[in-house]
Design a protein around this motif. Structure first.
Motif, short mmCIF file in Angstrom:
data_model
loop_
_atom_site.label_atom_id
_atom_site.label_comp_id
_atom_site.label_asym_id
_atom_site.label_seq_id
_atom_site.Cartn_x
_atom_site.Cartn_y
_atom_site.Cartn_z
N UNK A 1 61.64 59.76 38.44
CA UNK A 1 62.95 60.28 38.86
C UNK A 1 63.73 59.22 39.62
N UNK A 2 63.06 58.52 40.54
CA UNK A 2 63.72 57.47 41.31
C UNK A 2 64.24 56.36 40.40
N UNK A 3 63.41 55.94 39.47
CA UNK A 3 63.79 54.83 38.60
C UNK A 3 64.89 55.23 37.62
N UNK A 4 64.83 56.44 37.11
CA UNK A 4 65.89 56.90 36.21
C UNK A 4 67.22 56.96 36.94
N UNK A 5 67.18 57.46 38.17
CA UNK A 5 68.41 57.54 38.98
C UNK A 5 68.96 56.16 39.29
N UNK A 6 68.06 55.22 39.55
CA UNK A 6 68.48 53.89 39.96
C UNK A 6 68.88 52.95 38.84
N UNK A 7 68.34 53.16 37.64
CA UNK A 7 68.50 52.15 36.59
C UNK A 7 69.07 52.66 35.28
N UNK A 8 69.22 53.95 35.11
CA UNK A 8 69.77 54.45 33.85
C UNK A 8 71.21 54.86 34.00
N UNK A 9 72.04 54.58 33.00
CA UNK A 9 71.73 53.80 31.80
C UNK A 9 71.53 52.32 32.14
N UNK A 10 70.62 51.67 31.40
CA UNK A 10 70.35 50.27 31.66
C UNK A 10 69.06 49.80 31.03
N UNK B 1 57.85 42.58 31.72
CA UNK B 1 59.07 42.17 32.43
C UNK B 1 60.23 42.09 31.46
N UNK B 2 61.44 42.25 31.98
CA UNK B 2 62.60 42.23 31.09
C UNK B 2 63.89 42.24 31.86
N UNK B 3 64.88 42.98 31.33
CA UNK B 3 66.23 42.94 31.85
C UNK B 3 66.45 43.54 33.22
N UNK B 4 65.56 44.40 33.69
CA UNK B 4 65.65 44.96 35.04
C UNK B 4 64.67 44.21 35.93
N UNK B 5 65.14 43.53 36.97
CA UNK B 5 64.26 42.70 37.79
C UNK B 5 63.18 43.51 38.50
N UNK B 6 61.99 42.93 38.56
CA UNK B 6 60.88 43.60 39.22
C UNK B 6 61.20 43.90 40.70
N UNK B 7 61.83 42.95 41.38
CA UNK B 7 62.12 43.14 42.80
C UNK B 7 63.03 44.35 43.02
N UNK B 8 64.01 44.53 42.15
CA UNK B 8 64.91 45.67 42.28
C UNK B 8 64.17 46.98 42.02
N UNK B 9 63.26 46.97 41.08
CA UNK B 9 62.47 48.17 40.78
C UNK B 9 61.59 48.53 41.97
N UNK B 10 60.93 47.53 42.54
CA UNK B 10 60.06 47.77 43.69
C UNK B 10 60.86 48.23 44.91
N UNK B 11 62.08 47.70 45.07
CA UNK B 11 62.92 48.14 46.17
C UNK B 11 63.31 49.61 46.01
N UNK B 12 63.57 50.02 44.79
CA UNK B 12 63.91 51.42 44.52
C UNK B 12 62.73 52.33 44.78
N UNK B 13 61.55 51.88 44.40
CA UNK B 13 60.33 52.69 44.60
C UNK B 13 59.87 52.67 46.04
N UNK B 14 60.19 51.58 46.76
CA UNK B 14 59.66 51.43 48.11
C UNK B 14 58.20 51.04 48.11
#
Length: 321
Positions: free
Chosen positions: A86-95, A197-210
């Motif tokens: 849910x967190x990742x969908x909210x933070x990165x979709x569409x994308x 790994x790909x178009x969404x940076x790992x650091x941004x994903x980890x920041x969203x997840x905490x």
């Protein structure tokens, strides 16, 4: 730009999108732009269309495919969302982020597109042409990169044409892709895990997840998501390959003309069609496994064309475990 008969190229507009949606609904193959790379689309729920997609790409094994959907609500209909998802969908979709989720019991994505797994890879693309096409089609569209397997991923319609001329029905040309790199894939089936790994940076994903993402090791086996390798689906029953018929206590997975048999039997394709056989492979294995047979006898399948991938999966399913 022109193409040989059999592959139309249309400039991206409403008429092209409607034509592409009709083509998908008829079981055809359509290349279309996403923000990452050009994808080769097929109706996610049509096993035979998915089999034709594998054949067009020359894909060596039935790797799981990403189901592209219109929005989060559509994603929830095919996959089970965890709090992390849910967190990742909210933070990165569409994308450019793909989530691997446990599949819903009524998931419409064909078993072949799932590679027989109990999980589904899903994303909501950001490209307006991709979004309009999915909405016009009205369902999930599986879309690996629109190139021959092993070739460089395509970021323009010209790249698609160079690889797939005459092998697919339609290309929607909307110019070059903006990201030019495949989507990042994160599994949310259990602990959030980076699969590719790909178009969404790992650091941004980890920041969203905490929290930090776990890392999935590559293994010399069948992939659980595009771009990585791990464990594969295998039935509980043992498999006996290249059988001429079934013995007592066995179920029979036939191909072509089947011998007389009074036990449980399913035929991948009674008339020897490898596309039909590929579309039926995983669902038939599951059904025979559920019959309670101690072993499944599998008739010979030719090794040419899609038969190579069918035999690859059967060999993996029959391996000692």
């Amino acid at each position: 730009m022109t193409a040989e008969p059999g592959t139309r190229i249309l400039k991206a507009d409403r008429e092209a999108i409607e034509a592409a949606a009709r083509c998908l609904a008829a079981g055809g193959l359509v290349a279309f732009p996403t923000e990452t790379v050009y994808g080769l689309g097929a109706d996610a729920g049509n096993g035979e269309a998915v089999a034709r997609l594998y054949a067009a790409k020359g894909r060596p094994a039935f790797n799981p495919l990403i189901a592209h959907v219109a929005d989060v609500a559509a994603a929830r209909r095919v996959g089970v969302f965890t709090p992390a998802a849910e967190k990742l969908a909210t933070g990165f979709w569409p994308g450019p982020l793909t989530l691997v989720l446990a599949k819903q019991p009524n998931c419409v994505v064909a078993d072949l597109a799932l590679a027989g797994l109990d999980s589904v890879a899903v994303r909501v693309p950001a490209h307006p042409v991709a979004r309009d096409l999915i909405e016009a089609f009205g369902g999930p569209v599986v879309a690996p990169s629109a190139n021959r397997s092993g070739h460089v991923s395509p970021t323009s319609a010209a790249h698609v044409l160079a690889d797939l001329r005459g092998r697919i029905d339609l290309i929607i040309d909307a110019g070059p892709c903006t990201v030019g790199l495949e989507s990042t894939i994160v599994s949310c089936v259990e602990q959030p895990t980076l699969l590719r790994p790909g178009g969404a940076p790992r650091a941004a994903i980890e920041a969203t997840l905490g929290a930090a993402l776990a890392m999935a090791p590559l293994a010399d086996d069948a992939p659980v998501a595009p771009g990585m390798l791990s464990s594969h689906y295998a039935p509980t029953a043992a498999l006996r390959l290249e059988a001429d018929g079934a013995e007592n206590g066995e179920a029979l997975l036939a191909f072509g003309t089947a011998p007389a048999f009074s036990g449980v039997m399913l035929n991948l394709s009674s008339h020897g069609d490898l596309i039909e056989a590929a579309a039926n492979l995983f669902s038939h294995l599951r059904a025979l496994d559920a019959s309670g047979a101690r072993r499944i006898a599998v008739m010979k399948v030719p090794h040419e064309g899609l038969g190579e991938a069918i035999n690859d999966r059967l060999k993996r399913a029959a391996a000692p475990r």
